[in-house]
Design a protein around this motif. Structure first.
Motif, mmCIF file in Angstrom:
data_model
loop_
_atom_site.group_PDB
_atom_site.id
_atom_site.type_symbol
_atom_site.label_atom_id
_atom_site.label_comp_id
_atom_site.label_asym_id
_atom_site.label_seq_id
_atom_site.Cartn_x
_atom_site.Cartn_y
_atom_site.Cartn_z
ATOM 1 N N CYS A 238 -22.472 37.001 50.524
ATOM 2 C CA CYS A 238 -21.412 37.763 49.850
ATOM 3 C C CYS A 238 -21.941 39.089 49.317
ATOM 4 N N ASP A 239 -23.179 39.113 48.841
ATOM 5 C CA ASP A 239 -23.768 40.377 48.396
ATOM 6 C C ASP A 239 -23.895 41.362 49.556
ATOM 7 N N ARG A 240 -24.232 40.869 50.727
ATOM 8 C CA ARG A 240 -24.331 41.753 51.888
ATOM 9 C C ARG A 240 -22.949 42.230 52.333
ATOM 10 N N VAL A 241 -21.927 41.387 52.156
ATOM 11 C CA VAL A 241 -20.565 41.787 52.508
ATOM 12 C C VAL A 241 -20.120 42.963 51.647
ATOM 13 N N VAL A 242 -20.535 42.972 50.371
ATOM 14 C CA VAL A 242 -20.147 44.053 49.469
ATOM 15 C C VAL A 242 -20.561 45.404 50.042
ATOM 16 N N ARG A 243 -21.792 45.509 50.522
ATOM 17 C CA ARG A 243 -22.290 46.789 51.039
ATOM 18 C C ARG A 243 -21.618 47.171 52.357
ATOM 19 N N SER A 244 -21.515 46.209 53.262
ATOM 20 C CA SER A 244 -20.957 46.525 54.577
ATOM 21 C C SER A 244 -19.462 46.805 54.501
ATOM 22 N N PHE A 245 -18.724 46.047 53.678
ATOM 23 C CA PHE A 245 -17.273 46.247 53.599
ATOM 24 C C PHE A 245 -16.944 47.559 52.905
ATOM 25 N N ALA A 246 -17.738 47.946 51.914
ATOM 26 C CA ALA A 246 -17.516 49.236 51.261
ATOM 27 C C ALA A 246 -17.674 50.375 52.262
ATOM 28 N N SER A 247 -18.692 50.289 53.121
ATOM 29 C CA SER A 247 -18.889 51.321 54.138
ATOM 30 C C SER A 247 -17.739 51.339 55.142
ATOM 31 N N SER A 248 -17.270 50.152 55.541
ATOM 32 C CA SER A 248 -16.162 50.077 56.503
ATOM 33 C C SER A 248 -14.883 50.658 55.918
ATOM 34 N N MET A 249 -14.621 50.383 54.633
ATOM 35 C CA MET A 249 -13.405 50.904 54.010
ATOM 36 C C MET A 249 -13.471 52.416 53.842
ATOM 37 N N ARG A 250 -14.659 52.937 53.558
ATOM 38 C CA ARG A 250 -14.788 54.399 53.455
ATOM 39 C C ARG A 250 -14.480 55.067 54.794
ATOM 40 N N ASN A 251 -14.969 54.478 55.874
ATOM 41 C CA ASN A 251 -14.690 55.038 57.195
ATOM 42 C C ASN A 251 -13.215 54.930 57.558
ATOM 43 N N MET A 252 -12.548 53.891 57.055
ATOM 44 C CA MET A 252 -11.154 53.665 57.403
ATOM 45 C C MET A 252 -10.205 54.558 56.607
ATOM 46 N N THR A 253 -10.504 54.777 55.330
ATOM 47 C CA THR A 253 -9.573 55.488 54.454
ATOM 48 C C THR A 253 -10.035 56.888 54.075
ATOM 49 N N SER A 254 -11.328 57.192 54.279
ATOM 50 C CA SER A 254 -11.909 58.483 53.871
ATOM 51 C C SER A 254 -11.795 58.699 52.369
ATOM 52 N N ASP A 255 -11.734 57.617 51.597
ATOM 53 C CA ASP A 255 -11.677 57.698 50.146
ATOM 54 C C ASP A 255 -12.959 57.131 49.558
ATOM 55 N N ALA A 256 -13.143 57.384 48.259
ATOM 56 C CA ALA A 256 -14.275 56.796 47.539
ATOM 57 C C ALA A 256 -13.944 55.333 47.234
ATOM 58 N N ILE A 257 -14.662 54.441 47.868
ATOM 59 C CA ILE A 257 -14.393 53.011 47.741
ATOM 60 C C ILE A 257 -15.547 52.352 46.998
ATOM 61 N N ASP A 258 -15.205 51.500 46.050
ATOM 62 C CA ASP A 258 -16.208 50.734 45.312
ATOM 63 C C ASP A 258 -15.848 49.263 45.439
ATOM 64 N N VAL A 259 -16.729 48.484 46.049
ATOM 65 C CA VAL A 259 -16.511 47.049 46.235
ATOM 66 C C VAL A 259 -17.535 46.294 45.414
#
Length: 339
Positions: free
Chosen positions: A66-87
């Motif tokens: 789950c800790d690794r998901v936090v980093r990877s999902f935050a990067s994926s959401m930034r690429n998808m929305t082009s917004d500042a994402i904090d997971v």
């Protein structure tokens, strides 16, 4: 002077509880606190199944995933929305399936996914705040304010489709984070808005629950991954480990180092020019300069061996004034001893 005995005064009212204010009857106390008849205690298997207290089995490796998901999902959401994402990971805990489903606040989306390798199912729930934030971000809304939530209506197909993309991304990132433990593929099968239609386990079954929070420029919400313990049973022994190195009983760093060093090791390779059987008496009479004739011609392939293990065949020749051999076939992986 007035004599009070000449008046017929009513008797003082009785105390509302018991004989006087200071003493309460047991019946009055029971009525006040809802007591009275004792509640029969549950016994046997029913007491175990309906108990609200569950044994929380900690799964250290699931928390690492789950800790690794936090980093990877935050990067994926930034690429998808082009917004500042904090997971962030809020908690990893356990609860009964029915108890968790009763806590899901509506409106919400409940995604049912399947782990193909385990032939089992899990849930991913998204609260309304995150749903509207994702839709607002993907459709170009400005951040800073929470999007307006419209009550009393269901989710539109466009909203469901946009949230499905986010859920599929989260499941893909979870599968990649799970790769060091075991390769899995997670496929989103359907999305429900009524939790009753997403019942993948019995209400008394215990589940591992991981809750994540997503913040997107002042807006966002939580999503939760739910894994019944029956789903995690094929890898339960791996999730109980303390670190990645236990997954196969070896350290991959040392394994790579040993393989590199072995490839640098020098070995002696012999070329067998020929063989001939001679009597021991004749061998003792050999002199310097005497020629031994073999039955091989100069063009016949020779055996290349390491010790008594035959590796390949080669032809003899000369290169830069030195005797050399040229391989005529690849080094065989089936090791055969030279007889």
């Amino acid at each position: 002077m007035i004599d009070l005995d000449d008046f017929d005064l009513p008797d003082p009212p009785a105390a509302p509880f018991g004989d006087d204010i200071g003493n309460f009857a047991q019946a009055d106390i029971d009525a006040l606190f809802g007591g009275g008849e004792p509640v029969a205690k549950k016994k046997g298997l029913r007491a175990v199944l309906e108990s609200k207290v569950i044994s929380h089995e900690r799964l250290p490796m699931l928390e690492v995933v789950c800790d690794r998901v936090v980093r990877s999902f935050a990067s994926s959401m930034r690429n998808m929305t082009s917004d500042a994402i904090d997971v962030s990971l809020e908690e990893v805990t356990s609860a009964r399936f029915g108890e968790f489903m009763n806590r899901v606040l509506l409106p919400a989306m409940v995604g049912v996914f399947k782990v193909t390798e385990w032939e089992s199912y899990g849930l991913i729930t998204v609260e309304s705040g995150l749903i509207y934030s994702v839709v607002d971000a993907l459709l170009g809304g400005r951040g800073g304010n929470s999007p307006t939530m419209i009550d009393g209506r269901g989710f539109t197909p466009i909203e469901t489709s946009l949230v499905s993309r986010v859920l599929e991304t989260a499941l893909r990132d979870f599968g990649e984070a799970f790769l060091p433990i075991e390769p899995i593929s997670m496929r989103l099968e359907r999305i429900e808005t009524n939790p009753r239609f997403a019942a993948i386990a019995a209400t008394s079954n215990i589940c591992a629950i991981a809750t994540f929070r997503v913040d997107m420029d002042g807006r966002g919400g939580c999503f939760t991954l739910v894994f019944p313990y029956a789903t995690l049973e094929p890898v339960r022994h791996k999730l109980l480990q303390r670190f990645m190195g236990e997954k196969s009983g070896r350290d991959s760093i040392w394994e790579a180092h040993m393989a590199s060093e072995v490839r640098k090791t020098n070995v002696t390779v012999n070329v067998l020019l020929g063989e001939k059987a001679v009597p021991l008496a004749e061998l003792e009479e050999l002199q310097v300069g005497q020629t031994i004739a073999f039955n091989n011609s100069p063009d016949d392939p020779l055996d290349v061996a390491c010790g008594d293990i035959k590796l390949a065949q080669a032809q003899i020749g000369q290169r830069s004034g030195r005797v050399a051999v040229r391989l005529v076939n690849d080094v065989s992986r089936s090791r055969k001893k030279i007889v």
